[in-house]
Design a protein around this motif. Sequence first.
Motif, PDB file in Angstrom:
ATOM      1  N   LYS A  10       0.851  -1.192   0.000  1.00 18.15           N
ATOM      2  CA  LYS A  10       0.000   0.000   0.000  1.00 18.15           C
ATOM      3  C   LYS A  10       0.888   1.243   0.000  1.00 18.15           C
ATOM      4  O   LYS A  10       1.930   1.265   0.639  1.00 18.15           O
ATOM      5  CB  LYS A  10      -0.902   0.006   1.229  1.00 18.15           C
ATOM      6  N   THR A  11       0.458   2.267  -0.711  1.00 19.71           N
ATOM      7  CA  THR A  11       1.213   3.516  -0.773  1.00 19.71           C
ATOM      8  C   THR A  11       0.661   4.498   0.245  1.00 19.71           C
ATOM      9  O   THR A  11      -0.542   4.749   0.288  1.00 19.71           O
ATOM     10  CB  THR A  11       1.137   4.123  -2.182  1.00 19.71           C
ATOM     11  N   TYR A  12       1.549   5.045   1.061  1.00 25.47           N
ATOM     12  CA  TYR A  12       1.200   6.040   2.075  1.00 25.47           C
ATOM     13  C   TYR A  12       1.829   7.364   1.676  1.00 25.47           C
ATOM     14  O   TYR A  12       2.955   7.396   1.176  1.00 25.47           O
ATOM     15  CB  TYR A  12       1.711   5.606   3.453  1.00 25.47           C
ATOM     16  N   VAL A  13       1.097   8.437   1.912  1.00 22.35           N
ATOM     17  CA  VAL A  13       1.529   9.779   1.517  1.00 22.35           C
ATOM     18  C   VAL A  13       1.477  10.691   2.729  1.00 22.35           C
ATOM     19  O   VAL A  13       0.560  10.598   3.547  1.00 22.35           O
ATOM     20  CB  VAL A  13       0.611  10.338   0.411  1.00 22.35           C
ATOM     21  N   ALA A  14       2.466  11.565   2.845  1.00 18.30           N
ATOM     22  CA  ALA A  14       2.482  12.552   3.931  1.00 18.30           C
ATOM     23  C   ALA A  14       3.097  13.842   3.423  1.00 18.30           C
ATOM     24  O   ALA A  14       3.879  13.843   2.475  1.00 18.30           O
ATOM     25  CB  ALA A  14       3.272  12.024   5.123  1.00 18.30           C
ATOM     26  N   ASP A  15       2.733  14.913   4.074  1.00 18.79           N
ATOM     27  CA  ASP A  15       3.355  16.205   3.804  1.00 18.79           C
ATOM     28  C   ASP A  15       4.417  16.458   4.864  1.00 18.79           C
ATOM     29  O   ASP A  15       4.262  16.014   6.005  1.00 18.79           O
ATOM     30  CB  ASP A  15       2.308  17.321   3.861  1.00 18.79           C
ATOM     31  N   PHE A  16       5.476  17.154   4.471  1.00 17.12           N
ATOM     32  CA  PHE A  16       6.496  17.497   5.461  1.00 17.12           C
ATOM     33  C   PHE A  16       7.081  18.863   5.156  1.00 17.12           C
ATOM     34  O   PHE A  16       7.014  19.356   4.034  1.00 17.12           O
ATOM     35  CB  PHE A  16       7.594  16.427   5.553  1.00 17.12           C
ATOM     36  N   ALA A  17       7.614  19.467   6.190  1.00 17.29           N
ATOM     37  CA  ALA A  17       8.273  20.761   6.077  1.00 17.29           C
ATOM     38  C   ALA A  17       9.527  20.725   6.937  1.00 17.29           C
ATOM     39  O   ALA A  17       9.661  19.887   7.834  1.00 17.29           O
ATOM     40  CB  ALA A  17       7.347  21.870   6.555  1.00 17.29           C
ATOM     41  N   VAL A  18      10.436  21.616   6.652  1.00 26.00           N
ATOM     42  CA  VAL A  18      11.646  21.756   7.462  1.00 26.00           C
ATOM     43  C   VAL A  18      11.624  23.165   8.047  1.00 26.00           C
ATOM     44  O   VAL A  18      11.544  24.144   7.304  1.00 26.00           O
ATOM     45  CB  VAL A  18      12.925  21.539   6.631  1.00 26.00           C
TER      46      VAL A  18
END
Length: 65
Positions: A10-18
Amino acid sequence: MRVTREIGGKTYVADFAVEKGVVILSSEFGQKKAQLGSLPAEQLAGMLLAEQVSAHFMASKPVGN
């Protein structure tokens, strides 16, 4: 920015920032932060996402037989 990981088919997606040297990941499983070190931010974000997915399924796994 966005990161994806395929785990268990299964493909999981997330947003991230630094921000100020900290990777902040937001996914369907919540938010996770980690200090940016020698790894590229996207690689660290992918590791954080994998940890979240693993923790989610370990927490929802029935105890016992």
